[in-house]
Structures are given as C-alpha cells and as structure tokens.
Write an enzyme that holds these catalytic residues in place. Structure first.
Site, PDB file in Angstrom:
ATOM      1  CB  SER A  47     -16.114  55.717   7.279  1.00  0.00           C
ATOM      2  OG  SER A  47     -17.178  56.007   6.393  1.00  0.00           O
ATOM      3  CE  LYS A  48     -12.112  51.510   0.167  1.00  0.00           C
ATOM      4  NZ  LYS A  48     -11.305  50.385  -0.147  1.00  0.00           N
ATOM      5  NE  ARG A  49     -20.715  52.339   5.825  1.00  0.00           N
ATOM      6  CZ  ARG A  49     -21.369  53.388   6.293  1.00  0.00           C
ATOM      7  NH1 ARG A  49     -22.251  54.013   5.559  1.00  0.00           N
ATOM      8  NH2 ARG A  49     -21.164  53.826   7.531  1.00  0.00           N
TER       9      ARG A  49
END
Ligand code: GLU
Length: 450
Positions: A216-218
């Site tokens: 995930s980007k986060r």
C-alpha cells in the site's frame, strides 16, 4: 489452454479509476486480463472508471493511457464511464419500473434536509459462484440490505455502473483484484435483475510487500506505483516479466518470458490462491537480465530518457562505453547516478591522482616503474590504431607483464589510465580511451615519475 470456455469469444476488461498513478497491483490486473484475452484470441477492453468527479483527474486518465502504451498492453476498445450517463440512467429507470429498485428518502443532514437515493431491492438470497481462482464462493446477500445503486438517476454508484458496463460490453471474464470479492454478490444480484448473463469471475490474490502486508502507498510509499520504476529507468519488458510471475507461474522453473510467450502459456488456473509477494530484488534481477540484451544504441536511448546526464554527448559518440557502464546496473538511474557522482569522469577527462597510487603493492621503485611504463608505451605505439581493441592490446602486453610480474606492470598502467584504485582492467580502458588518449595518459604518468 486448459481453461474451458464456451463458444463465445472471450472479452475481458481492465477498469482502473483515474484517481492516482497506477499501482503495481493494477499493473498486474491489467496484465492478467490482457494475457487471458490474447491467449484466447479474445477482446481486451480498457474502461476508465471516472464517475467519482472529485477524485478523478485528467492527468491520471492520461497516465493510464501512457502506462498501457509503455507496457505494450494494447486494447481493442476504450470507454470512459463519465461519457455513459444516459446508458446507466436507462438501466436505473428499467430497474425502478420493474420494481427491482426504488427511490428511497433518506434523512441525511442535521438541518433535517431530506435527500433521495436509489436502492436495489435485495431478494435476500444465497449467491454462489465459481471463481476461477478462489473456487466456490457462497454468500448470503441478506446482510447487504437494500443497497444503494445510484445517488440519483444520473449518478450511478460503482456497483451499478460496473455491472451495466460488463453487460453492455459483453464481458465474459471479470478479472480483478481480490479486494473486489465482497462486491461480487451485489454485482451478481444486479446482473440477475437485469436479466443479463453473469460473467465468470477471477479474483486475483493480493500483491503483498515482503513483510506480507498488502502493498500500500500509505505504508510502503512510492515503490507501489509504476511511475516510480519508470522514472528510475526500468524497462517495460522487465516489469511485464516480473509482474507476470507475481501470483502466477507456468508450472515449471522457467522465469524469463517475452510477452508473446506469456500470451501463449498464460492460464488463470495456475494463478495461486494466496497473496503474492512483490520482491524488488527479483525485479532488479530481471532488469539486469534485460539490460544485457539491449544493443548499446538502445542503452543510450534509455539513458537519454532520464534527462540531464553528464557526458551524454561524449557517450553518444563513444557508444561502446555503454556495455562497460551497464555491466552491473539494475536500472539506468544507477548509471545516471554514477555519472553524476563523477565515477566515470576519468573516461572523459584526464585523471588526477597522487604518485603513490601508481606503485604496485609497496613496490615503491620510481625508476623501475617508470621504465616499465616506457616499455608499455613502446609496445602500444606499435599496435595499429585500427585494431586497438582489448584483445589485441592484451595479447601485445601480456608477454611483458608475465616477464616482469603482472601486478608490477598492469597496476601502474591501469592507474595511469584511470587515476583510480578501482577501475576496469587496463586492456578495456585502453580500448575505450583509444590509442591517442592511452598514450597521452601513459606519458603523463611517466613524467610524474621523473
Ligand atoms: N474501478 C475498480 C478499481 O479501480 C475496478 C472495478 C472492477 O474491476 O470491477 O478498483
């Protein structure tokens, strides 16, 4: 081709939302839908799901098109949901008029304003479907209630738009990420309500980071987006080959595949059920492999794409530098970095070094070292400039080096040419520098020893 398909032509789609740069998970979804369609001589559709007006951006729409082109995933048709409002409206009205959906008054705001949404009349039943990857899935739809399918006649929500499109576009196989499994029961209910054939589903396992959490980007930052790898100068063939093996394998040990080989052997039934690990070391391995297959001209073009690179013109004129410079890199930005940090300056301008470096392993003998360099110079002067290549150079210098001691001869020559403690061997360097420059540098070292 073990997947059994009826007589109908296979039609798949890739349905990204233009709300950000393309995630590697989406690249894999696009690739698998593409490979499956092409494997069956079917149709592959690109459908941009841009109904969310706030989050959808033109630049991301363009990025999707660029990405598909860069990856070589050619599509047969393209649609944008934002251009299909009247089609959705027609189906919403049909569902309402048949009593399968209804307008529902909602109490929304604190001020007591009432708004309306359109809800699907849930028949509350058990839905079962055979997922090509996950196997049998059964779901009791009762818990979904009468779910919302549109905010108004002109504002369908995701579930309605997807189903209408899959129906209208004749999609036979819905290939998408596992995060959509929970949406599928809703979708099947809508397909049934529309009297539409229910496509076959294949939900791809999640792409996981090496720590086995969802990529995930986060959490993992920009390494999740394709844009990151493009900017670093990775090759599209490496990305395709690498992504193809995330969650899929051909059932043997072979790993290197061209896209046309993948098209021939791709099979959804060999997609694994569990999450698939995204391992950038493996990507580097593939990229190294594919970089070695490029011609020096191609390498030059890739390097050039990275923008502001020192000595680009010189490299363009001495294209044979590129095999040397790309021997160890995993992507072209590593080479750009080396060039920027001055690692290769010695190839383009005379090196500066202190005299001590020229002595081989403590042989601090100025006269002897000087004499050897003079000998080397004489030997190399006799080599024809037209055959001044590393093989011929090595052949000419070797007897002298053997006689005097290899290190005692080759180390000072190498330092004279590179000015560095570590560099490619002196034969390779001489070839790259050319006869004139090689002799100039030897003379410089000889003078230094006076
Ligand atoms: N637009 C959805 C997404 O980006 C895909 C929907 C689908 O493939 O059915 O996740």
């Amino acid at each position: 081709m073990t997947t059994k398909i009826g007589e109908n032509k296979v039609v798949t789609r890739f349905a990204p939302s233009p709300t950000g740069y393309m995630h590697m998970g989406s690249v894999r979804t696009a690739l698998f839908a593409y490979l499956f369609a092409r494997n069956h001589n079917g149709k592959f559709i690109l459908r941009i799901e841009d109904t969310d007006k706030e989050r959808s951006k033109k630049e991301f729409d363009q990025a999707i098109l660029d990405t598909m082109k860069w990856l070589g995933l050619d599509y047969d048709e393209i649609y944008r949901q934002s251009e299909r409002g009247t089609i959705y409206r027609k189906y919403i009205e049909k569902l309402i008029s048949e009593g399968k959906a209804f307008v529902s008054k909602e109490e929304v705001t604190e001020e007591g304003q009432r708004s309306e949404v359109i809800r699907f009349k849930n028949p509350n039943k058990k839905i079962s479907f055979k997922d090509l990857i996950k196997g049998d899935v059964t779901f009791d739809t009762t818990e979904l209630g009468d779910f919302v399918i549109a905010k108004s006649l002109d504002e369908p929500v995701f579930h309605l738009a997807v189903v209408v499109d899959d129906f209208e576009m004749g999609i036979t196989h819905v290939i998408r990420g596992e995060d959509h499994v929970s949406n599928t029961p809703r979708h099947i209910l809508i397909f049934e309500a529309l009297g539409a054939p229910v496509p076959t589903f294949a939900h791809l396992p999640l792409v996981l980071a090496p720590d086995r959490t969802k990529l995930s980007k986060r959490k993992h930052g920009e390494i999740v987006s394709l844009e990151y790898y493009r900017k670093l100068g990775y090759l599209s063939v490496s990305i395709i080959n690498f992504m193809a093996l995330i969650g899929w394998n051909p059932g043997n040990d072979k790993e290197v595949f061209s896209i046309s080989e993948l098209i021939k052997i791709f099979d959804l039934e060999k997609v694994q059920k569990g999450g698939a690990i995204f391992n950038t070391e493996k990507l580097n391995w593939f990229n190294k492999h594919y970089i070695q297959l490029l011609s020096q001209e191609e390498k030059f073009l890739h390097l050039k794409e990275l923008g502001d690179i020192p000595f680009l013109n010189e490299i363009g004129e001495k294209i044979n530098l590129l095999n040397l410079m790309t021997e160890r890199i995993s992507n072209f930005s590593e080479l750009a970095f080396s060039l920027k940090s001055g690692e290769y300056d010695f190839l383009f301008k005379k090196p500066e070094y202190s005299m001590d470096l020229i002595f081989w392993k403590g042989e601090v003998d100025v006269l002897k070292t000087k004499e050897r360099l003079i000998n080397v110079k004489t030997i190399l002067e006799a080599v024809d400039s037209n055959s001044f290549n590393k093989e011929v150079i090595k052949e000419s210098l070797w007897p002298f080096a053997e006689k005097e001691g290899r290190g005692s001869v080759l180390w000072p020559v190498r330092v004279a040419l590179s000015g560095k403690e570590k560099s490619p061997d002196p034969f390779t360097l001489s070839e790259i520098l050319g006869k004139d420059e090689t002799l100039v540098r030897l003379v410089y070292a000889i003078n230094l020893l006076s």
